[in-house]
Design a protein around this motif. Structure first.
Motif, PDB file in Angstrom:
ATOM      1  N   GLN B 394       0.824  -1.201   0.000  1.00  0.00           N
ATOM      2  CA  GLN B 394       0.000   0.000   0.000  1.00  0.00           C
ATOM      3  C   GLN B 394       0.853   1.245   0.000  1.00  0.00           C
ATOM      4  O   GLN B 394       0.604   2.204  -0.737  1.00  0.00           O
ATOM      5  N   GLN B 398       1.075   4.173  -2.676  1.00  0.00           N
ATOM      6  CA  GLN B 398       0.843   5.558  -2.316  1.00  0.00           C
ATOM      7  C   GLN B 398       2.004   6.422  -2.789  1.00  0.00           C
ATOM      8  O   GLN B 398       1.779   7.494  -3.356  1.00  0.00           O
ATOM      9  N   ASN B 402       1.610   9.579  -5.052  1.00  0.00           N
ATOM     10  CA  ASN B 402       1.943  10.917  -4.542  1.00  0.00           C
ATOM     11  C   ASN B 402       3.250  11.400  -5.179  1.00  0.00           C
ATOM     12  O   ASN B 402       4.337  11.108  -4.730  1.00  0.00           O
TER      13      ASN B 402
END
Lengths: 456, 518
Positions: B394, B398, B402
């Motif tokens: 995860q 991310q 990002n």
């Protein structure tokens, strides 16, 4: 499921030949023979009077038409339409007429059951059987067609005569321990004869083919007794339905009761499914009425219906019979085993709208079908465990272990199904109305796809 | 004075007590007198001398006067004849004495009365006490009786209830029987009526027949006799035939019995096999527990060993006997029962041990529990690992998404990921451009060719037209015009053959026309 067009018939006389190829119907005094698959008229015969009873011979070559008013029996041949045969019983009258299993002899029961005349179509010879008993089921042929059992009443005592159908030779003649013999039935394997007493005494006697008493069964005394009896096709079970709303099952090894099935008014504490027929009336001008319904000619009065599974406990409507009348409408009057002996369907006259299906392997209730009107007739498919029933309305109902379906018979003018018969191949059903008949062809691949809410 | 009183009173007390004890005796007075005389005779002088002496006469006199006054005898006063004299004036003294005697007598009478009264009272008291006890006894008795009666009443009530319930059941049964009788009666009457109706019909028909006497003969009218269904001829009815029927019947019965017996035997054999298997499995289930349990199931192991030995030894021979020997069958069922009982006891013991949570004895539980715990631990670790893994994934995801915190590196990263794709895309674009160019070229060629073709076509048309015109004109008798028209046909010489064939056709047509014309 396809439905044929509607044909005329009178007196509910409509039978399929034993080989399954022809369909014979009686319309007034005419006998019409059609081909089952195309429904084309193959033969047309004219009898002398309105036909009361019609029967195919076992080899599907001859048809017997009996006219009880006139005391006449006419026999027609399919192969040779010119061939004719007329049996006149004369002044002695005629109450019932039937074929022998070889298809060459006709047994006529005269009026007042004075005697049974055996006419031979091979030799034109006549034989007489004296003192036949006038009862619910006095004559029965074994399934292999070799023996005939006949109930006799002589000097206020009941006897059973066993005849060899080959030459009508009396094989055995023995007295039965009944007060008033009401019926007899051979087991499907032809070795045991079940004999039961009238409803005033609960007594079922089992005789071997050679006349020995094998066993007696009596469940209780004094109250009204046996109403209906049925053998399972494997000859393993004998089901006895009685006036106390119970069915008792005897086994063929010890002839003792192995279980009893009760029909309570409130069904609870069982793993069975209860299907309840729910009518859904199409509202006037509602959007629900699909186009194809209208095109099929359904009127506002042809209500669609479907089955819903009811959660337990369920109450079945009971109609209490009049206590003063004889032969009260209470008790198990119809028993039917499926062809593999797996299921038993029963109907309690007290609860005329319900049909109970019992599983013989688990010896428990499998399903209960509750209809909106009284069930008229039900019959098992000759090959599969599928039950067809009708309730005197325009619908046909089918139950199988997979589920239940209610089918509208798509005919104009409303065709009330009074009784039904399966074709021997299990592919089609003959639905009989009051004056009409219709054939229903099943889809052979859709055997167990009926689910409770599917509507066709 | 005080001393005197005490001694006096002690004496008096003794006397009074003796008097009171003697209340019953009638000769009280005598006693009293004797009593009186007794102390007077014996110790009176000593007492009196104690009270009054030669010295204290006036004090005694005054004292006595006081006492007499207190008693209510005021009239008499004892006085000395003369002061300082030891003698008394006799008259008041005697009066005083007389009055005292009177008082004494009165008091005696009172006492008597009182005693009598007391006697009476005590007797009544006794009487009352007796009656009291009697009544108490009676009361107790009656209470006991009452409780006894209560008890009997209760029992009777119970009996009433049971009798009432019996009565109810009897009533119900009577009702049921009555309904049965009623239904039977209605059935009988219905049957009787039916039979009567039939008899009536019979009678009518009989009378009809006797009257009619037309006697329609019963007959069968067949066009031609049929053959038998199986095609064979009819047999004569002989004794041989009848006996053969009997034989056939018995044969079919026998075959049916044999078939059922065969199926029963098969079933029997199956069930026996199942039982044997069950027995073996039960023994197997009970036996592996032996090494783990030391104390509790020692007796079990013994029995186990016994049975095992029995089984191993006798099994082979028993199996063959099983089919025939009832004794062996019984043995089998008994042994199965035993095993089942053992198994059941074992399971019950396990259950009780489990609920009591006794760690010392339940050896057999600790091991499974331990393994269970190990399994649980392992699974927890696995779950944890998986979770961590997922978490890591995860995070990475991310991070990818990002890109805000580092544009350069993000761009670089993006580039890295899509480099291969970009290359591929460039390649494809190049191919595409090339193909596009090819297509353009070909299109240009085609348009040029089309234009050329159009022009040639036009030229050809013009040629043809002129050639036709020529021909037509050549057909005419004006032959001098022929030379003018032939110059037009020069440009279309390449397609000469088709033109020639066309021309031939045309000549044919024109020839025919000419023929017609002429």
């Amino acid at each position: 499921m396809n439905f044929s067009e509607v044909f005329k018939q009178t007196n509910q006389l409509c039978k399929v030949s034993p080989d399954g190829k022809y369909l014979a119907t009686c319309v007034q005094y005419r006998l019409v023979v059609r081909d089952v698959s195309t429904l084309q008229i193959l033969q047309l015969y004219t009898c002398l009077d309105q036909v009361s009873h019609m029967e195919w011979s076992s080899d599907s070559l001859f048809i017997l038409c009996a006219m009880y008013n006139r005391g006449l029996v006419q026999v027609w041949s399919l192969e040779q339409p010119d061939w004719h045969c007329k049996i006149d019983e004369g002044s002695i009258g005629l109450v019932s007429s039937r074929w022998s299993p070889d298809g060459r002899h006709i047994l006529n029961t005269t009026e007042f059951h004075l005697r049974v005349t055996v006419w031979s179509l091979c030799t034109k010879a006549v034989s007489y059987i004296k003192y036949p008993k006038a009862c619910q089921k006095g004559i029965d042929f074994s399934r292999d067609g070799r023996y005939m059992a006949l109930a006799e009443r002589r000097d206020c005592k009941d006897y059973v005569c066993v005849f060899v159908c080959d030459d009508w030779h009396l094989l055995r003649h023995f007295e039965t321990e009944t007060q008033d013999l009401a019926g007899l039935e051979w087991s499907p394997n032809g070795c045991v004869l079940a004999v039961w007493d009238s409803c005033l005494e609960y007594k079922v006697l089992l005789y071997s083919l050679d006349g020995r008493l094998l066993s007696t069964y009596s469940a209780y005394e004094w109250s009204l007794g046996v109403k209906s009896v049925s053998w399972s096709p494997s000859s393993q079970f004998l089901a006895i339905g009685s006036y106390d709303e119970k069915v008792r099952i005897l086994n063929h090894i010890t002839w003792k009761k192995i279980t009893q099935f009760e029909h309570p008014a409130i069904i609870d504490n069982t793993k069975a499914t209860v299907y309840k027929e729910a009518e859904k009336r199409p509202g006037v001008g509602s959007d629900e009425m699909p186009l194809h319904n209208i095109t099929m000619g359904a009127t506002l009065f042809n209500t669609q219906s479907k089955y819903e599974i009811c959660p337990l406990p369920v109450q079945i409507p009971v109609v209490k019979p009049d206590p003063d009348r004889a032969s009260p409408k209470i008790g198990i009057s119809v028993l039917a085993f499926s062809s593999d002996s797996r299921y038993l369907a029963t109907k309690n006259d007290n609860m005329a709208t319900a049909v109970w299906v019992w599983d013989m392997q688990k010896m428990s209730l499998e399903a209960v079908l509750e209809q909106t009107s009284a069930v008229r007739c039900f019959q098992w498919d000759p090959l599969r465990p599928r039950l067809a029933l009708c309730a005197g309305n325009t619908k046909l109902y089918l139950w199988s272990p997979g589920g239940c379906v209610s089918v509208q018979v798509p005919t104009e003018g409303g065709f009330q199904v009074q009784s039904l018969n399966w074709h021997c191949s299990g592919d089609s059903l003959i639905l009989l109305g009051k004056e009409q008949l219709c054939l229903c062809y099943m889809d052979t691949d859709q055997e167990d796809n009926c689910s409770p809410d599917k509507n066709m | 004075m005080g001393e005197w009183w005490t001694t006096e009173t002690s004496m008096e007390n003794y006397e009074i007590s003796s008097i009171s004890h003697v209340t019953m005796s009638p000769s009280r007075r005598n006693n009293l007198v004797s009593m009186y005389s007794f102390p007077l005779s014996k110790s009176s002088y000593s007492v009196i001398s104690a009270f009054c002496t030669e010295d204290n006469i006036p004090q005694c006199i005054s004292y006595i006067n006081q006492e007499l006054a207190s008693l209510g005898l005021s009239s008499t006063c004892i006085e000395a004849i003369s002061p300082g004299d030891t003698g008394l004036s006799t008259v008041p003294a005697l009066n005083a004495m007389y009055e005292l005697l009177q008082i004494h007598r009165r008091s005696m009478c009172n006492l008597e009365e009182l005693e009598r009264e007391q006697l009476r009272k005590s007797s009544t008291l006794e009487h009352i006490q007796m009656s009291n006890t009697r009544l108490k006894d009676q009361l107790e008795l009656s209470i006991r009786e009452k409780s006894g009666l209560h008890e009997t009443e209760r029992q009777l009530q119970l009996k009433i209830k049971t009798l009432q319930s019996c009565l109810k059941t009897e009533k119900d049964e009577v009702q049921k029987l009555q309904s049965v009788i009623a239904s039977r009666a209605s059935q009988y009457s219905h049957d009787a009526k039916r039979k009567e109706r039939e008899a009536v019909k019979l009678k009518e028909r009989l009378s009809q027949l006797l009257i009619d006497r037309k006697d329609k003969k019963l007959a069968i009218d067949v066009l031609n006799c049929l053959g038998r269904a199986d095609g064979k001829r009819r047999h004569w009815k002989t004794t041989k035939a009848t006996s053969s029927h009997e034989d056939e019947m018995y044969k079919s019965l026998l075959s049916d019995y044999e078939a059922s017996q065969r199926s029963l035997m098969l079933e029997n054999a199956e069930l026996k096999k199942v039982l044997q298997q069950m027995k073996k499995e039960m023994m197997h289930i009970l036996s592996p527990r032996q090494p783990s349990t030391r104390g509790a199931t020692a007796d079990d192991s013994q029995e186990q060993a016994d049975l095992d030995g029995e089984a191993k030894g006798g099994d082979a021979s028993r199996e063959s006997l099983d089919q025939y020997c009832e004794h062996a069958r019984e043995q089998l069922t008994n042994s199965i029962r035993q095993q089942w009982r053992k198994l059941r006891n074992h399971v019950e013991r396990l259950d009780s041990q489990g609920t009591s949570q006794n760690q010392l004895e339940s050896n057999k539980e600790v091991i499974p529990r331990e393994t269970h715990e190990d399994e649980m631990e392992r699974m927890r670790c696995e779950v944890q690992q998986c979770r961590e893994f997922i978490h890591a994934q995860q995070q990475l995801l991310q991070q990818q998404l990002n890109t805000s915190f580092d544009d350069e590196t993000a761009a670089l990263l993006n580039d890295c990921y899509t480099l291969e794709e970009k290359e591929r895309l460039k390649e494809e674009w190049r191919l595409f451009e090339e193909q596009k160019r090819n297509f353009e070229r070909e299109r240009k060629n085609f348009t040029e060719a089309a234009i050329r073709l159009g022009r040639e076509k036009k030229a050809f048309e013009e040629d043809r037209a002129s050639w036709l015109k020529n021909q037509f004109l050549n057909m005419t008798p004006f032959t001098h015009r022929r030379r003018y028209s032939s110059s037009d046909g020069q440009s279309a010489l390449s397609i000469s053959k088709s033109v020639a064939s066309n021309g031939l056709n045309l000549t044919k047509i024109t020839a025919s026309l000419r023929v017609e014309y002429l």
